[in-house]
Design an enzyme around this catalytic site. Sequence first.
Site, mmCIF file in Angstrom:
data_model
loop_
_atom_site.group_PDB
_atom_site.id
_atom_site.type_symbol
_atom_site.label_atom_id
_atom_site.label_comp_id
_atom_site.label_asym_id
_atom_site.label_seq_id
_atom_site.Cartn_x
_atom_site.Cartn_y
_atom_site.Cartn_z
ATOM 1 N N SER A 223 42.509 46.908 -32.032
ATOM 2 C CA SER A 223 41.702 45.644 -31.998
ATOM 3 C C SER A 223 41.630 45.087 -33.655
ATOM 4 O O SER A 223 41.042 43.820 -33.548
ATOM 5 C CB SER A 223 40.216 46.407 -31.766
ATOM 6 N N GLY A 224 42.367 45.895 -34.762
ATOM 7 C CA GLY A 224 41.750 45.368 -35.635
ATOM 8 C C GLY A 224 41.169 46.242 -36.840
ATOM 9 O O GLY A 224 40.312 45.714 -37.677
ATOM 10 N N SER B 129 40.342 49.462 -37.426
ATOM 11 C CA SER B 129 40.577 50.276 -39.042
ATOM 12 C C SER B 129 40.957 48.773 -39.822
ATOM 13 O O SER B 129 40.724 49.604 -41.161
ATOM 14 C CB SER B 129 42.121 50.942 -38.756
ATOM 15 N N HIS C 259 49.805 54.405 -40.443
ATOM 16 C CA HIS C 259 47.661 53.465 -40.903
ATOM 17 C C HIS C 259 47.829 53.881 -42.485
ATOM 18 O O HIS C 259 47.789 53.069 -43.343
ATOM 19 C CB HIS C 259 47.106 54.731 -40.476
#
Length: 173
Positions: free
Chosen positions: A14-15, A17, A51
Amino acid sequence: MLPRLTLVLGGAASGKSAFAEGLVVNTGRQRTYLATAEIYDLEMQAKVAKHQEMRGKNWHTIEVPLDPGRVLATISGDQVVLLDCATMWLSNQLLAENDLEQATLELTRGLSNCDAPVVIVSNETGLGIVPGNALARRFRQEQGLLNQLLAAQADLVVNVIAGLPQLLKGTLP
């Protein structure tokens, strides 16, 4: 200025992080990343590497798959902390068959005792279908309860959908 505790919720990819990292970077403080993921396969290894690449090099990373509360209590007030993520922490607790009530108490105690602002990333898992097996149903239930507990403790709560933040509680810095 970032509040004492921020909870960033969202679904998978979903964005959340990236949004949480942006909050942390914008403080100008020394960044500490508390990583809860454990790498069991190549897919998770690739996700962790992605990440790490997104964050860049200006982070002090501490691996805390089971006990972030202990570490949170030791972090100085001149830092800012990103705990990513509560969902992986919960999965680790369930898979280890730990006492979830005690582990949650230790996590919330660590959050209360941390001198630095903390941003927690967590998945919103309650919007999908009812899972087909008992462990998945327990996980979904426990994740919802954990999110409610963290949201109650947080000064700022944001839900990220399609990369767009929706303010649920507090004021964005």
